[in-house]
Scaffold this active site. Structure first.
Site, PDB file in Angstrom:
ATOM      1  N   SER A  68      39.683  45.373  37.650  1.00 18.93           N
ATOM      2  CA  SER A  68      38.957  45.843  38.822  1.00 18.93           C
ATOM      3  C   SER A  68      39.907  46.382  39.905  1.00 18.93           C
ATOM      4  O   SER A  68      40.664  47.305  39.651  1.00 18.93           O
ATOM      5  CB  SER A  68      38.056  44.718  39.349  1.00 18.93           C
ATOM      6  OG  SER A  68      37.124  45.200  40.278  1.00 18.93           O
ATOM      7  N   ASP A  85      29.424  50.739  34.096  1.00 20.80           N
ATOM      8  CA  ASP A  85      30.153  49.692  34.812  1.00 20.80           C
ATOM      9  C   ASP A  85      29.236  49.012  35.831  1.00 20.80           C
ATOM     10  O   ASP A  85      28.695  49.657  36.734  1.00 20.80           O
ATOM     11  CB  ASP A  85      31.359  50.324  35.515  1.00 20.80           C
ATOM     12  CG  ASP A  85      32.251  49.318  36.201  1.00 20.80           C
ATOM     13  OD1 ASP A  85      31.772  48.649  37.140  1.00 20.80           O
ATOM     14  OD2 ASP A  85      33.419  49.197  35.806  1.00 20.80           O
ATOM     15  N   HIS A 123      31.840  44.640  33.571  1.00 18.35           N
ATOM     16  CA  HIS A 123      32.945  44.955  34.479  1.00 18.35           C
ATOM     17  C   HIS A 123      34.074  43.974  34.187  1.00 18.35           C
ATOM     18  O   HIS A 123      33.893  42.771  34.309  1.00 18.35           O
ATOM     19  CB  HIS A 123      32.483  44.823  35.931  1.00 18.35           C
ATOM     20  CG  HIS A 123      33.506  45.267  36.940  1.00 18.35           C
ATOM     21  ND1 HIS A 123      33.885  46.581  37.090  1.00 18.35           N
ATOM     22  CD2 HIS A 123      34.233  44.565  37.855  1.00 18.35           C
ATOM     23  CE1 HIS A 123      34.779  46.683  38.064  1.00 18.35           C
ATOM     24  NE2 HIS A 123      35.012  45.464  38.535  1.00 18.35           N
TER      25      HIS A 123
END
Length: 391
Positions: free
Chosen positions: A171, A267, A334
């Site tokens: 991330s 995502d 994610h």
């Protein structure tokens, strides 16, 4: 004697349990404080380091933790009382798994490397560098200094002798891995094989449901608050506004170091925050849909599909370059490389009948290239998790 034997037995069991969990103790980098390389609250930066062994003793994975960003004094102040803004609140031990896993069975290519997880406490993807500290809020915007202090410390601990190295992240940490990739390459020996891996860090310069770009204004605030401009790749900032250089699609074209991108076309963080952020979804019409795509209306699904189209266009600098790798599945997820289950497990996501661990390992060692794009709909891949995942 019997009690002593029992005590030793208990310690042995405890040691086995700790080793079995892959728990790695925290290292506080107190020496960095004098350099001004600190978390938002001024506390020392930190990382977890599991030493390599055997054939992996001179190989290194530096993995940057994720955790979003803060855009103003209020949101950064909120972080000060959590592990996202202070090392005082970080867990003392961290279980390594996925790309950091220490078991050959689940991480065959990297299990015996030196594996480091760099904790994230600056709110800027390790790009902040503001000298002044406002006496009213006592916030330190020093992410870039934290990054350099950690790397310098690891170099002193043996990374200067690296033969193979990976800079990776999840991330916001994956974005940091992209932004600092070429710098990381430049620091290490010229003879070393150095590559970067981004897991859910390919945040796109996308349009939201109103046709605007909420994420651009969001990143603009991050860059301004943290003084990030001077820490972003000059190859990008020399051509466009600094906030645009927070988007990988504008940084990757001029990157010299090989990059592998792991991302979900749908995502889950980007569906919630790039496509349908709460700030622009005034009527909360997307509240249920963006959490579970099965709850989307036909019109919303069409918009979600349009987001995938935007993602595909943004990824063109990746799949147009042979040295780069791409694992783009159609999951609503994610960060997919952080657990053994999704990294290499039997029930983990696959693209072209290949799991993430195999794709990345083959690419790194040059056994085979991997640039694969999944089938086009959010329900087409049966290996995707049944519910949205955000490791």
């Amino acid at each position: 004697m019997g009690r002593l034997k029992q005590c030793w037995s208990s310690l042995l069991v405890l040691a086995v349990l700790v080793i079995g969990t892959g728990a790695v103790p925290i290292t506080y980098l107190q020496s960095a404080v004098a350099k001004g390389a600190v978390c938002l609250d001024g506390s020392a930066p930190a990382y977890h380091f599991d030493k390599g062994f055997g054939s992996g003793v001179n190989n290194w994975i530096v993995h940057m933790e994720g955790g979003g960003w803060c855009t103003d004094v209020a949101s950064c102040n909120e972080r000060k009382g959590t592990m996202k803004g202070s090392s005082k609140f970080m867990n003392k031990d961290f279980g390594f798994s996925g790309i950091l896993g220490g078991k050959q069975s689940t991480n065959p290519d990297f299990y015996n490397w030196n594996r480091i997880k760099v904790r994230y406490c600056d709110g800027s993807s390790f790009t902040g560098n503001v000298e002044a500290v406002n006496p009213a809020n006592k916030l330190f915007f020093r992410g870039a200094r934290v990054w350099r202090a950690v790397v310098d410390d690891l170099m002193a601990k043996g990374m200067k002798n690296a033969q193979n190295a990976i800079l990776s992240g999840c991330s916001a940490g994956a974005l940091a891995a992209i932004l600092h990739c070429d710098t990381f390459r430049a620091i290490l020996p010229r003879t070393a094989s150095v590559k970067c891996v981004s897991d859910a860090g390919y945040f796109i310069h996308g349009k939201d449901i109103t046709g605007g770009s909420y994420i651009q204004s969001y990143y603009s605030k991050v860059v301004a608050l943290h003084g990030s401009a001077k820490s972003l790749p000059v190859s990008c900032t020399s051509k466009m506004k600094p906030e645009l250089c927070f988007f990988p699609q504008y940084v990757v074209p001029s990157m010299r170091t090989p990059l592998f991108v792991i991302n979900a076309a749908f995502d889950s963080w980007q569906i919630k925050n790039v496509l349908a952020p709460t700030a622009v979804d005034k009527g909360k019409e997307w509240k249920n849909c963006k959490l579970d795509l099965k709850k989307c209306s036909a019109a919303q699904l069409k918009t979600v599909q349009g987001f995938r189209d935007q993602m595909m266009r943004a990824l063109s600098p990746v799949h147009s370059t042979p040295s780069r790798g791409l694992f783009l599945d159609s999951c609503h997820a994610h960060c997919q490389g952080g657990s053994a289950a999704s990294w290499s497990g039997d029930k983990g996501p696959q693209v072209a009948n290949t799991r993430i661990a195999k794709a990345v390992g083959n690419w790194f060692y040059g056994r085979s290239a991997f640039q694969k794009i999944d089938c086009p709909s959010p329900t087409c891949n049966p290996t995707c998790p049944a519910i949205s995942t955000e490791d």
